[in-house]
Write a protein that holds these residues in place. Structure first.
Motif, PDB file in Angstrom:
ATOM      1  N   ASP A 100       5.764   4.291   1.998  1.00 30.42           N
ATOM      2  CA  ASP A 100       6.108   5.334   2.746  1.00 30.42           C
ATOM      3  C   ASP A 100       7.141   5.033   3.830  1.00 30.42           C
ATOM      4  OD1 ASP A 100       6.105   7.932   3.328  1.00 30.42           O
ATOM      5  OD2 ASP A 100       4.603   7.989   4.541  1.00 30.42           O
ATOM      6  N   ALA A 101       6.701   4.015   4.492  1.00 33.17           N
ATOM      7  CA  ALA A 101       7.734   3.615   5.535  1.00 33.17           C
ATOM      8  C   ALA A 101       8.917   2.722   5.360  1.00 33.17           C
ATOM      9  CB  ALA A 101       6.799   2.579   6.531  1.00 33.17           C
ATOM     10  N   GLU A 102       8.747   2.058   3.929  1.00 33.16           N
ATOM     11  CA  GLU A 102      10.107   1.432   3.715  1.00 33.16           C
ATOM     12  C   GLU A 102      10.820   2.334   3.091  1.00 33.16           C
ATOM     13  OE1 GLU A 102      11.886  -1.834   3.985  1.00 33.16           O
ATOM     14  OE2 GLU A 102       9.672  -2.167   4.059  1.00 33.16           O
ATOM     15  N   ILE A 103      10.432   3.214   2.176  1.00 32.57           N
ATOM     16  CA  ILE A 103      11.562   4.279   1.727  1.00 32.57           C
ATOM     17  C   ILE A 103      12.087   5.188   2.917  1.00 32.57           C
ATOM     18  CG2 ILE A 103      11.797   6.277   0.540  1.00 32.57           C
ATOM     19  CD1 ILE A 103       9.447   5.343  -1.275  1.00 32.57           C
ATOM     20  N   ALA A 104      11.589   5.567   4.149  1.00 30.74           N
ATOM     21  CA  ALA A 104      11.980   6.053   5.151  1.00 30.74           C
ATOM     22  C   ALA A 104      12.956   5.261   5.872  1.00 30.74           C
ATOM     23  CB  ALA A 104      10.828   6.688   5.886  1.00 30.74           C
ATOM     24  N   ALA A 105      12.761   3.799   5.968  1.00 30.13           N
ATOM     25  CA  ALA A 105      13.522   3.235   6.830  1.00 30.13           C
ATOM     26  C   ALA A 105      14.849   2.688   5.853  1.00 30.13           C
ATOM     27  CB  ALA A 105      12.985   1.843   6.844  1.00 30.13           C
ATOM     28  N   ALA A 106      14.630   2.830   4.459  1.00 29.99           N
ATOM     29  CA  ALA A 106      15.964   2.504   3.796  1.00 29.99           C
ATOM     30  C   ALA A 106      16.898   3.742   4.035  1.00 29.99           C
ATOM     31  CB  ALA A 106      15.438   2.298   2.476  1.00 29.99           C
ATOM     32  N   ARG A 107      16.265   4.902   3.882  1.00 29.18           N
ATOM     33  CA  ARG A 107      16.937   6.403   3.984  1.00 29.18           C
ATOM     34  C   ARG A 107      17.865   6.374   5.153  1.00 29.18           C
ATOM     35  NH1 ARG A 107      14.714  10.239   0.363  1.00 29.18           N
ATOM     36  NH2 ARG A 107      15.692   9.444  -1.769  1.00 29.18           N
ATOM     37  N   ALA A 108      17.218   5.650   6.281  1.00 30.77           N
ATOM     38  CA  ALA A 108      17.654   5.776   7.696  1.00 30.77           C
ATOM     39  C   ALA A 108      18.970   4.862   7.607  1.00 30.77           C
ATOM     40  CB  ALA A 108      16.839   5.534   8.730  1.00 30.77           C
ATOM     41  N   LEU A 109      19.197   3.730   6.544  1.00 36.71           N
ATOM     42  CA  LEU A 109      20.250   2.968   6.553  1.00 36.71           C
ATOM     43  C   LEU A 109      21.255   3.194   5.499  1.00 36.71           C
ATOM     44  CD1 LEU A 109      18.025  -0.232   6.843  1.00 36.71           C
ATOM     45  CD2 LEU A 109      19.637   0.702   8.746  1.00 36.71           C
ATOM     46  N   THR A 110      21.063   4.042   4.647  1.00 42.36           N
ATOM     47  CA  THR A 110      21.920   4.487   3.590  1.00 42.36           C
ATOM     48  C   THR A 110      21.902   5.899   3.185  1.00 42.36           C
ATOM     49  OG1 THR A 110      23.069   3.985   1.544  1.00 42.36           O
ATOM     50  CG2 THR A 110      20.681   3.597   1.640  1.00 42.36           C
ATOM     51  N   ASP A 111      22.929   6.781   2.845  1.00 39.94           N
ATOM     52  CA  ASP A 111      22.826   7.999   2.307  1.00 39.94           C
ATOM     53  C   ASP A 111      23.074   8.027   0.818  1.00 39.94           C
ATOM     54  OD1 ASP A 111      25.412   7.610   2.315  1.00 39.94           O
ATOM     55  OD2 ASP A 111      25.861   9.283   3.574  1.00 39.94           O
ATOM     56  N   ARG A 112      23.283   6.923   0.447  1.00 40.01           N
ATOM     57  CA  ARG A 112      23.449   6.810  -1.074  1.00 40.01           C
ATOM     58  C   ARG A 112      22.135   6.471  -1.798  1.00 40.01           C
ATOM     59  NH1 ARG A 112      29.048   3.484  -1.328  1.00 40.01           N
ATOM     60  NH2 ARG A 112      30.240   4.693   0.240  1.00 40.01           N
ATOM     61  N   THR A 146       0.792  -1.191   0.026  1.00 40.39           N
ATOM     62  CA  THR A 146      -0.137   0.177  -0.113  1.00 40.39           C
ATOM     63  C   THR A 146       0.835   1.285  -0.049  1.00 40.39           C
ATOM     64  OG1 THR A 146      -0.057   0.279   2.275  1.00 40.39           O
ATOM     65  CG2 THR A 146      -1.785  -1.078   1.300  1.00 40.39           C
ATOM     66  N   PRO A 147       0.174   2.454  -0.165  1.00 39.53           N
ATOM     67  CA  PRO A 147       1.061   3.542  -0.278  1.00 39.53           C
ATOM     68  C   PRO A 147       1.743   3.926   1.139  1.00 39.53           C
ATOM     69  CG  PRO A 147      -0.800   3.894  -1.476  1.00 39.53           C
ATOM     70  CD  PRO A 147      -0.863   2.637  -0.980  1.00 39.53           C
ATOM     71  N   GLU A 148       0.933   3.436   2.153  1.00 39.35           N
ATOM     72  CA  GLU A 148       1.380   3.653   3.581  1.00 39.35           C
ATOM     73  C   GLU A 148       2.681   2.697   3.917  1.00 39.35           C
ATOM     74  OE1 GLU A 148      -2.346   4.963   3.060  1.00 39.35           O
ATOM     75  OE2 GLU A 148      -1.765   3.109   2.870  1.00 39.35           O
ATOM     76  N   LEU A 149       2.683   1.535   3.239  1.00 42.44           N
ATOM     77  CA  LEU A 149       3.657   0.551   3.563  1.00 42.44           C
ATOM     78  C   LEU A 149       5.120   1.204   2.660  1.00 42.44           C
ATOM     79  CD1 LEU A 149       2.177  -2.918   3.571  1.00 42.44           C
ATOM     80  CD2 LEU A 149       3.248  -1.889   5.445  1.00 42.44           C
TER      81      LEU A 149
END
Length: 337
Positions: A60-72, A55-58
Motif C-alpha cells: 500500500d505504502a509502496e504504490i502510494a510512494a511510486a504514484r507521488a513520483l510519477t503520473d505515468r 505485506t499488504p501494508e507495505l
C-alpha cells in the motif's frame, strides 16, 4: 522510415501498457521499488513494483510512494504463492493499479477475476505453449514468455525456443512480451519482428543510476560475464524448487545447504510441502536483501541474467531506454537495407 517501423512494431504493446515504448522493467525483489519503477515509467518504459514477500501494508505504502513520483502508468508484480495474495489484490484495487502481473505459478482460482473486477489488465508468465494456451483460455490479457537466460526464478527452456514455439501460434490472439537474456536493442528488434508486442528486461536495469541497489551489488554486475550467472541446483526431487539464476558466490553454496536442511525437516515431519516451499522462498528473499540492500555480495544472492556481461556501467534509466531504442532502430535499418 525505420523510426516509424520501430514505432509500428511496438504500437500494440505500448498501447496495452499505456507507455511510450513497449519496454517493461521486470520486477526484481528489493530493486524494483518506487525509485526505479517511477524512473522507468517517466523515461517512457513500463515499471513494475516487485511485491515479493511484502505485506499488504507495505505494498500500500509502496504504490502510494511510486504514484507521488510519477503520473505515468506502472504495474505491480504479485507472487501467486503469497499467503495474502487476495489481500494484496485488494490493495491494488484500492489504488486503481492498471496492470497486475501474476508470477511464480498458475494463478489461484478466482485471482484473475478479482483483478479484472476493477478493470485492470492481468499479465501472466508462460514457460510453455500448452500453459500459454491454458492461460489465454482462462482470460489473461497478456503473457510474458521468459527464457532460462533470465535472472532470478527461471524455467527450463531458452528464450529463443519459447519465442519460436509460442509467438507464431498466439501472438495474433493477445499481446506477448519476450524476456530473458535481452541486453541489446538488436534482440528487441528481432523479437518484435517475430510478433512480440514488446520485451521485458531486468538485469539491464538493475544497476541503473536510479536503482537503490548497493554499490557493491552493482560492481559485482560490472565485473561479471555471462558464464558467471549460473542456475541453482535442485538436490531433493521432493522439494519443488524453481531454479534461480544468480552470480556464483558463497551464497550459492549456502542455498544447497538450505535445501538439505528443509529436506531434513520434511523427513522429520516437522513441516509440510507448502511450508517447505515457503521456507525456500523466504531464504531467497533474505539472501537477496543481504546483497541488494546490505551490499554483502559474498553471502547474499546476486540474482542476474546471462545478459549481465552487457551491464558495464551505472547509467540513468532514460539513457538505457534511449540506447536500446537506438540499437533497435539501427538493426531495423540494416535489415531494410
Amino acid at each position: 522510415m525505420t523510426v516509424d517501423r520501430l514505432a509500428a512494431l511496438m504500437a500494440r504493446g505500448a498501447e496495452f501498457l499505456g507507455s511510450e515504448t513497449a519496454i517493461i522493467c521486470g520486477a526484481m525483489s528489493w530493486v524494483s521499488e518506487r525509485h526505479l519503477v517511477s524512473a522507468v515509467s517517466n523515461a517512457g518504459g513500463f515499471g513494475l513494483i516487485a511485491c515479493g514477500a511484502m505485506t499488504p501494508e507495505l505494498l500500500d505504502a509502496e504504490i502510494a510512494a511510486a504514484r507521488a513520483l510519477t503520473d505515468r502508468p506502472f504495474g505491480v508484480n504479485l507472487i501467486t504463492m503469497h499467503p495474502q495474495l487476495f489481500d494484496l489484490i485488494a490493495v491494488c484495487a484500492k489504488h486503481g493499479v492498471g496492470h497486475v502481473v501474476l508470477a511464480g505459478g498458475l494463478p489461484p482460482k478466482g485471482s484473475i477475476e478479482a483483478i479484472k473486477e476493477w478493470g485492470a489488465k492481468v499479465i501472466c508468465f508462460a514457460p510453455a505453449l500448452a500453459l500459454a494456451r491454458k492461460l489465454h483460455r482462462s482470460g489473461v490479457d497478456a503473457l510474458v514468455i521468459e527464457g532460462m537466460e533470465a535472472g532470478g526464478h527461471i524455467g527450463p527452456v531458452a528464450t529463443g525456443v519459447l519465442a519460436q514455439e509460442i509467438l507464431p501460434v498466439l501472438a495474433g490472439e493477445l499481446p506477448i512480451f519476450v524476456a530473458g537474456g535481452i541486453g541489446h536493442g538488436e534482440a528487441i528488434a528481432a523479437y518484435l519482428e517475430m510478433g512480440a508486442a514488446g520485451v521485458q528486461l531486468g538485469t539491464r536495469f538493475a544497476c541503473a543510476a536510479e536503482s537503490i541497489a548497493h554499490p557493491n551489488f552493482k560492481k559485482a554486475f560490472f565485473r561479471a560475464s555471462a558464464r558467471d550467472a549460473v542456475a541453482s541446483v535442485q538436490i531433493d526431487p521432493r522439494l519443488p524448487v524453481i531454479p534461480v539464476r544468480a552470480l556464483r558466490n558463497a551464497g550459492s553454496e549456502a542455498f544447497t545447504a538450505k535445501q538439505r536442511e528443509v529436506a531434513q525437516l520434511l523427513d522429520d515431519g516437522k513441516v509440510d510441502m507448502g511450508a517447505a516451499q515457503l521456507q525456500i522462498e523466504h531464504y531467497w528473499a533474505g539472501a537477496l536483501r543481504r546483497a541488494v540492500i546490505d551490499g554483502d555480495v559474498e553471502n547474499g544472492s546476486l540474482m542476474a541474467g546471462q545478459s549481465v556481461g552487457m551491464v558495464t556501467k551505472e547509467e540513468p534509466v532514460a539513457d538505457i531506454i534511449a540506447a536500446l531504442m537506438a540499437e533497435a532502430r539501427a538493426a531495423l535499418a540494416r535489415r531494410a537495407a
